[in-house]
Design an enzyme around this catalytic site. Sequence first.
Site, mmCIF file in Angstrom:
data_model
loop_
_atom_site.group_PDB
_atom_site.id
_atom_site.type_symbol
_atom_site.label_atom_id
_atom_site.label_comp_id
_atom_site.label_asym_id
_atom_site.label_seq_id
_atom_site.Cartn_x
_atom_site.Cartn_y
_atom_site.Cartn_z
ATOM 1 N N GLY A 188 19.217 -79.249 11.646
ATOM 2 C CA GLY A 188 20.459 -79.798 11.117
ATOM 3 C C GLY A 188 20.249 -81.204 10.590
ATOM 4 C CB THR B 100 24.301 -82.728 13.076
ATOM 5 O OG1 THR B 100 22.887 -82.543 13.090
ATOM 6 C CG2 THR B 100 24.762 -82.842 11.645
ATOM 7 C CE LYS C 249 18.437 -82.656 14.084
ATOM 8 N NZ LYS C 249 19.438 -83.425 13.318
ATOM 9 C CB THR C 250 18.994 -86.388 20.239
ATOM 10 O OG1 THR C 250 18.211 -86.464 19.053
ATOM 11 C CG2 THR C 250 18.240 -87.014 21.386
ATOM 12 C CD GLU D 298 34.405 -100.824 -9.340
ATOM 13 O OE1 GLU D 298 34.611 -99.610 -9.129
ATOM 14 O OE2 GLU D 298 33.259 -101.327 -9.320
ATOM 15 C CG ASP E 201 28.496 -96.837 -11.694
ATOM 16 O OD1 ASP E 201 28.632 -96.705 -10.466
ATOM 17 O OD2 ASP E 201 29.202 -97.585 -12.388
HETATM 18 P P1 ADP Z 1 20.482 -86.058 15.795
HETATM 19 O O1 ADP Z 1 19.541 -85.905 16.928
HETATM 20 O O2 ADP Z 1 20.988 -84.751 15.272
HETATM 21 O O3 ADP Z 1 20.005 -86.953 14.697
HETATM 22 P P2 ADP Z 1 22.031 -87.469 17.741
HETATM 23 O O4 ADP Z 1 22.121 -86.458 18.809
HETATM 24 O O5 ADP Z 1 21.024 -88.542 17.910
HETATM 25 O O6 ADP Z 1 21.810 -86.766 16.339
HETATM 26 O O7 ADP Z 1 23.487 -88.079 17.511
HETATM 27 C C1 ADP Z 1 23.715 -89.457 17.534
HETATM 28 C C2 ADP Z 1 25.032 -89.767 18.206
HETATM 29 O O8 ADP Z 1 26.122 -89.245 17.442
HETATM 30 C C3 ADP Z 1 25.181 -89.134 19.553
HETATM 31 O O9 ADP Z 1 24.589 -89.921 20.541
HETATM 32 C C4 ADP Z 1 26.692 -89.061 19.707
HETATM 33 O O10 ADP Z 1 27.216 -90.309 20.105
HETATM 34 C C5 ADP Z 1 27.155 -88.796 18.300
HETATM 35 N N1 ADP Z 1 27.361 -87.366 18.062
HETATM 36 C C6 ADP Z 1 26.667 -86.580 17.194
HETATM 37 N N2 ADP Z 1 27.136 -85.318 17.224
HETATM 38 C C7 ADP Z 1 28.132 -85.290 18.124
HETATM 39 C C8 ADP Z 1 29.004 -84.270 18.623
HETATM 40 N N3 ADP Z 1 28.935 -83.004 18.164
HETATM 41 N N4 ADP Z 1 29.911 -84.604 19.562
HETATM 42 C C9 ADP Z 1 29.991 -85.870 20.012
HETATM 43 N N5 ADP Z 1 29.201 -86.871 19.605
HETATM 44 C C10 ADP Z 1 28.287 -86.608 18.667
HETATM 45 ZN ZN ZN Z 2 30.555 -98.439 -11.239
#
Ligand code: ADP
Ligand code: ZN
Length: 615
Positions: A204, A208, A210-211, A427, A504
Amino acid sequence: MAEKKKNSAGKMVRQVVFWGIILLIVGGVFSVLKPEAPLEKMAVSEVVSKANNGEIKQIEITENNLKVTLKDEEKPSFQSVKENGSIYEQGLKTDAPVEVSVSEESGFGAILGDVLIMGLPTLALIIFFIFMMKSAGNANNSAMNFGKAKARIYGPDKKKITFDEVAGNESAKQDLWEVVDFLKAPAKYEKLGAKIPRGVLLEGAPGTGKTLMARAVAGEAEVPFFSISGSEFVEMFAGVGASRVRDLFAKAKKNAPAIIFIDEVDAVAKKRSQRGGGAHDENEQTLNQILVEMDGFENETGVIVMAATNRRDMLDPALLRPGRFDRHIQVTLPERRERLDILKVHFKNKPVDASVDLDKMAAKTAGSSGADLANIANESAIIAARLGHEKIGNQDVVEAFEKVAIGPERKSKVMNEKERESTAYHEAGHAIVGHVLPNSDPVHKITIIPRGRTGGVTWFLPPEDRNYTSIHEFKDILARGMAGRSAEKLVYGEGGITTGAGSDLKHATELARDMIMEQGMGENLQNQVFPNSDDDGFWAGASKPYSEKTAEEIDKEVAKLLKDATKRADEILAANREDLEKLKDALIEKETLDENDVAEVLKTAKLPEVAKQKA
Ligand code: ADP
Ligand code: ZN
């Protein structure tokens, strides 16, 4: 590990004596092997240039130490201390006539040898080793972990993340609950002959979650979490990456059941055709080691490896084979409802007043990741605190959103009157063209206060989430993108155009190229794609898979799209010359206008027949 500390005194003494003797023997061996004279220092840059020139026979690398043997010599006579990055990254050519050898061991032997040479009393060494023994087996203790994986560990007793903190992404979470269950009750699955997964790949966009989800799996299963990032491996000397992987797995097995999390796995596991440069061999070795470790798992090890990437199609297929990362979980950008849930999670423990409208914020933030939303929540609190508010108000949230989306206002940046005027025309040009074109999103806001890196901003926001963009939408977006410069040209003449349109034009050109090359939206080049680079392996490592003639045709099509877009913008602005003045005046007066202000000023603006698109 609690047991270690309960060692009886007698056992401890025995171990100390035992290790002391071993040390003396090892020390003896090392002093024999060691060259008599201490090595002279040489800068890494010098090592690299000498090696490229063929003046060096061999470079021996241990973790943070390079030993250099000159061309006509038998033994190393120079040494350097590791800088950031591998020697290849620092300019050593991959085909340089030098033998590079890497001691897979952590360099412990070398350090030990040095210590002995310096003649430290054996007593110090024994104390040192007691220390080592104590920290061995205690994975959280990084002291004395020479060359050991620098994995960050979130054991069960550290702050536990649960699935409650992960909003949205229901289907990914459901798949991951299964992994939690495997970790908690493996017997249940084994009894029925089910194979427990070894590798789970989360795919992803960045941010998003993942961690976060991988940590939640560990948290819910109450197992330790070992994490390392693929990009950390890339920084290491050849061979060190592989030994870190070995170590990380050993540590996880010792603490099983456990989760290993490899972030940015694509950094080490790109397809062969995509790898290049000097990092080649290092990544190959690291990747191979990951494969070896995963293949070597016995079913009952209880270690599950999770990895994250934003480009699964870039990964070496070997990694995705059955028995390796054979479970794939898609983690998507959140939809509107999910964005609301994520915002709720991040505002949960913050004091907000009744004016805060998270639902509206969720509607406005199409395309934002969970990390962006978390960032908005945090910025809101910072802004509210700075302004001395008791609670976070809606205005704080809106400002935080704008700051995260386009960068902070830079009120301090001075613009002279002339610049203010040309920015206002520029603008206003974007806004008018966007406003009258039927396939453009509505204007959300215009400002001539510098923000982030731009002089002013005209901001269009989609009223709802969407997944596809039509060719008509693209063409309207191109026209409104050209309209800033069109306005400058209309007002000041050809000689008056400024650098204000630089970005732009860049965006428009990229978009036009994408339409032709990736979307098959050309006039002559239709329904065929011509990938720009070898990112997806399309080129198979060769030169571009289309003729020079086609390349020329692509350039022509791109140029035509941009020319047409400019023409439409010119026509629309010429037809709305008075509104351009009105909007410019309103901007100079108020600096920032919202959607209602813009609609009010532009209520009679029109789309001339010539600028309409044919159905
Ligand atoms: P990735 O590993 O996908 O790059 P992270 O897990 O590091 O993303 O996300 C960074 C932070 O964004 C998380 O620590 C959390 O605070 C927030 N976050 C991301 N996705 C979610 C989610 N689905 N629900 C709540 N918080 C989220
Ligand atoms: Zn412009």
